[in-house]
Design a protein around this motif. Structure first.
Motif, PDB file in Angstrom:
ATOM      1  N   GLU A   1      18.537  81.727   1.844  1.00 46.68           N
ATOM      2  CA  GLU A   1      19.388  82.570   2.681  1.00 46.68           C
ATOM      3  C   GLU A   1      18.578  83.685   3.334  1.00 46.68           C
ATOM      4  O   GLU A   1      18.813  84.041   4.494  1.00 46.68           O
ATOM      5  CB  GLU A   1      20.525  83.160   1.841  1.00 46.68           C
ATOM      6  CG  GLU A   1      21.474  84.025   2.629  1.00 46.68           C
ATOM      7  CD  GLU A   1      22.201  83.285   3.735  1.00 46.68           C
ATOM      8  OE1 GLU A   1      22.536  83.931   4.744  1.00 46.68           O
ATOM      9  OE2 GLU A   1      22.428  82.075   3.607  1.00 46.68           O
ATOM     10  N   ALA A   2      17.614  84.236   2.620  1.00 44.01           N
ATOM     11  CA  ALA A   2      16.761  85.282   3.193  1.00 44.01           C
ATOM     12  C   ALA A   2      15.907  84.732   4.331  1.00 44.01           C
ATOM     13  O   ALA A   2      15.707  85.402   5.350  1.00 44.01           O
ATOM     14  CB  ALA A   2      15.875  85.893   2.111  1.00 44.01           C
ATOM     15  N   ALA A   3      15.399  83.511   4.183  1.00 42.12           N
ATOM     16  CA  ALA A   3      14.610  82.903   5.254  1.00 42.12           C
ATOM     17  C   ALA A   3      15.477  82.678   6.493  1.00 42.12           C
ATOM     18  O   ALA A   3      15.047  82.947   7.625  1.00 42.12           O
ATOM     19  CB  ALA A   3      14.000  81.585   4.788  1.00 42.12           C
ATOM     20  N   ARG A   4      16.694  82.207   6.296  1.00 43.90           N
ATOM     21  CA  ARG A   4      17.590  82.007   7.440  1.00 43.90           C
ATOM     22  C   ARG A   4      17.951  83.328   8.092  1.00 43.90           C
ATOM     23  O   ARG A   4      17.966  83.448   9.323  1.00 43.90           O
ATOM     24  CB  ARG A   4      18.862  81.282   6.990  1.00 43.90           C
ATOM     25  CG  ARG A   4      18.649  79.817   6.723  1.00 43.90           C
ATOM     26  CD  ARG A   4      19.969  79.092   6.560  1.00 43.90           C
ATOM     27  NE  ARG A   4      20.747  79.574   5.421  1.00 43.90           N
ATOM     28  CZ  ARG A   4      20.704  79.040   4.212  1.00 43.90           C
ATOM     29  NH1 ARG A   4      19.916  78.013   3.972  1.00 43.90           N
ATOM     30  NH2 ARG A   4      21.447  79.519   3.250  1.00 43.90           N
ATOM     31  N   GLY A   5      18.242  84.337   7.289  1.00 42.13           N
ATOM     32  CA  GLY A   5      18.570  85.649   7.849  1.00 42.13           C
ATOM     33  C   GLY A   5      17.404  86.263   8.590  1.00 42.13           C
ATOM     34  O   GLY A   5      17.570  86.865   9.659  1.00 42.13           O
ATOM     35  N   GLY A   6      16.201  86.126   8.038  1.00 42.90           N
ATOM     36  CA  GLY A   6      15.014  86.638   8.719  1.00 42.90           C
ATOM     37  C   GLY A   6      14.745  85.908  10.023  1.00 42.90           C
ATOM     38  O   GLY A   6      14.377  86.518  11.030  1.00 42.90           O
ATOM     39  N   ALA A   7      14.936  84.598  10.033  1.00 44.39           N
ATOM     40  CA  ALA A   7      14.719  83.819  11.255  1.00 44.39           C
ATOM     41  C   ALA A   7      15.743  84.205  12.324  1.00 44.39           C
ATOM     42  O   ALA A   7      15.399  84.304  13.516  1.00 44.39           O
ATOM     43  CB  ALA A   7      14.803  82.326  10.955  1.00 44.39           C
ATOM     44  N   ARG A   8      16.981  84.437  11.929  1.00 46.76           N
ATOM     45  CA  ARG A   8      17.987  84.881  12.906  1.00 46.76           C
ATOM     46  C   ARG A   8      17.620  86.239  13.488  1.00 46.76           C
ATOM     47  O   ARG A   8      17.762  86.476  14.687  1.00 46.76           O
ATOM     48  CB  ARG A   8      19.368  84.943  12.252  1.00 46.76           C
ATOM     49  CG  ARG A   8      20.007  83.607  12.059  1.00 46.76           C
ATOM     50  CD  ARG A   8      21.475  83.736  11.662  1.00 46.76           C
ATOM     51  NE  ARG A   8      21.663  84.468  10.414  1.00 46.76           N
ATOM     52  CZ  ARG A   8      21.740  83.903   9.227  1.00 46.76           C
ATOM     53  NH1 ARG A   8      21.624  82.587   9.117  1.00 46.76           N
ATOM     54  NH2 ARG A   8      21.928  84.629   8.152  1.00 46.76           N
ATOM     55  N   ALA A   9      17.128  87.136  12.630  1.00 41.46           N
ATOM     56  CA  ALA A   9      16.753  88.467  13.113  1.00 41.46           C
ATOM     57  C   ALA A   9      15.567  88.386  14.074  1.00 41.46           C
ATOM     58  O   ALA A   9      15.548  89.060  15.105  1.00 41.46           O
ATOM     59  CB  ALA A   9      16.430  89.380  11.938  1.00 41.46           C
ATOM     60  N   VAL A  10      14.577  87.574  13.759  1.00 41.62           N
ATOM     61  CA  VAL A  10      13.416  87.421  14.641  1.00 41.62           C
ATOM     62  C   VAL A  10      13.845  86.789  15.959  1.00 41.62           C
ATOM     63  O   VAL A  10      13.375  87.176  17.031  1.00 41.62           O
ATOM     64  CB  VAL A  10      12.313  86.586  13.955  1.00 41.62           C
ATOM     65  CG1 VAL A  10      11.226  86.192  14.929  1.00 41.62           C
ATOM     66  CG2 VAL A  10      11.705  87.367  12.810  1.00 41.62           C
ATOM     67  N   ALA A  11      14.754  85.832  15.909  1.00 39.47           N
ATOM     68  CA  ALA A  11      15.225  85.189  17.132  1.00 39.47           C
ATOM     69  C   ALA A  11      15.952  86.176  18.039  1.00 39.47           C
ATOM     70  O   ALA A  11      15.884  86.064  19.262  1.00 39.47           O
ATOM     71  CB  ALA A  11      16.140  84.019  16.788  1.00 39.47           C
ATOM     72  N   ARG A  12      16.611  87.156  17.439  1.00 36.08           N
ATOM     73  CA  ARG A  12      17.289  88.180  18.234  1.00 36.08           C
ATOM     74  C   ARG A  12      16.316  89.210  18.780  1.00 36.08           C
ATOM     75  O   ARG A  12      16.690  90.031  19.605  1.00 36.08           O
ATOM     76  CB  ARG A  12      18.353  88.881  17.395  1.00 36.08           C
ATOM     77  CG  ARG A  12      19.563  88.044  17.110  1.00 36.08           C
ATOM     78  CD  ARG A  12      20.670  88.884  16.485  1.00 36.08           C
ATOM     79  NE  ARG A  12      20.213  89.640  15.335  1.00 36.08           N
ATOM     80  CZ  ARG A  12      20.381  89.259  14.071  1.00 36.08           C
ATOM     81  NH1 ARG A  12      20.964  88.115  13.815  1.00 36.08           N
ATOM     82  NH2 ARG A  12      19.958  90.005  13.078  1.00 36.08           N
ATOM     83  N   GLY A  13      15.084  89.198  18.291  1.00 36.65           N
ATOM     84  CA  GLY A  13      14.083  90.128  18.777  1.00 36.65           C
ATOM     85  C   GLY A  13      13.854  91.319  17.866  1.00 36.65           C
ATOM     86  O   GLY A  13      13.338  92.343  18.304  1.00 36.65           O
ATOM     87  N   ALA A  14      14.200  91.218  16.596  1.00 35.68           N
ATOM     88  CA  ALA A  14      14.007  92.313  15.648  1.00 35.68           C
ATOM     89  C   ALA A  14      12.528  92.506  15.350  1.00 35.68           C
ATOM     90  O   ALA A  14      11.736  91.570  15.403  1.00 35.68           O
ATOM     91  CB  ALA A  14      14.766  92.028  14.354  1.00 35.68           C
ATOM     92  N   ALA A  15      12.166  93.731  15.030  1.00 34.00           N
ATOM     93  CA  ALA A  15      10.789  94.046  14.670  1.00 34.00           C
ATOM     94  C   ALA A  15      10.488  93.533  13.259  1.00 34.00           C
ATOM     95  O   ALA A  15      11.387  93.209  12.489  1.00 34.00           O
ATOM     96  CB  ALA A  15      10.559  95.550  14.739  1.00 34.00           C
TER      97      ALA A  15
END
Length: 156
Positions: free
Chosen positions: A59-73
């Motif tokens: 779940e953390a990997a999916r959440g991190g990938a979603r955040a990176v896809a949105r352009g998060a630092a």
């Protein structure tokens, strides 16, 4: 007296009542079986703890990938990963063009994790949603821990 005992005691099986010689037999059998039961219970608990941790890492990997896809630092991605997988989880972000990969690894918490060194990991890929998310400055800074460029683009 024998007829009275049969009627009340054993339902007519004709067995004599337990004597003083048999006392303690159940205690000895219980003492022999107890370590096996405790071992089985601890293995079941260790397996379930590892399963729960694997779910948290995924779940953390999916959440991190979603955040990176949105352009998060990268700092935001690390916070999301630690919040979802726990403080001991480590994350790595790589990207190749529009595609981002977040790999999260962690260990099983508690006494089980100290006795059995299970390292669990999960990866998730996401395509950049925000325009320019692949070129976001926070992702390419080499001094950030756990963040790296894709080896296909010549980064480290």
């Amino acid at each position: 007296m024998n007829g009275l005992w049969r009627a009340r005691g054993s339902g007519g099986r004709g067995e004599p009542p337990p004597t003083g010689e048999c006392r303690g037999a159940v205690t000895a059998e219980f003492a022999v079986a107890l370590p096996s039961v405790v071992l089985l219970l601890s293995l079941l608990l260790a397996g379930s703890a590892a399963g729960v941790m694997q779910l948290r890492v995924e779940e953390a990997a999916r959440g991190g990938a979603r955040a990176v896809a949105r352009g998060a630092a990268a700092g935001e991605v690390g916070e999301i990963v630690r919040r979802l997988a726990g403080d001991t989880a480590d994350s790595e972000v790589t990207h190749d063009g529009e595609w981002h990969r977040v790999t999260v690894s962690g260990r099983v918490p508690g006494a089980v994790g100290t006795l059995v060194p299970w390292a669990l990991s999960a990866s998730a890929w996401a395509r950049a949603e925000a325009p320019g998310a692949a070129q976001r400055p926070g992702l390419d800074e080499p001094h950030l821990k756990g963040v790296s460029r894709s080896p296909w683009q010549g980064g480290t």
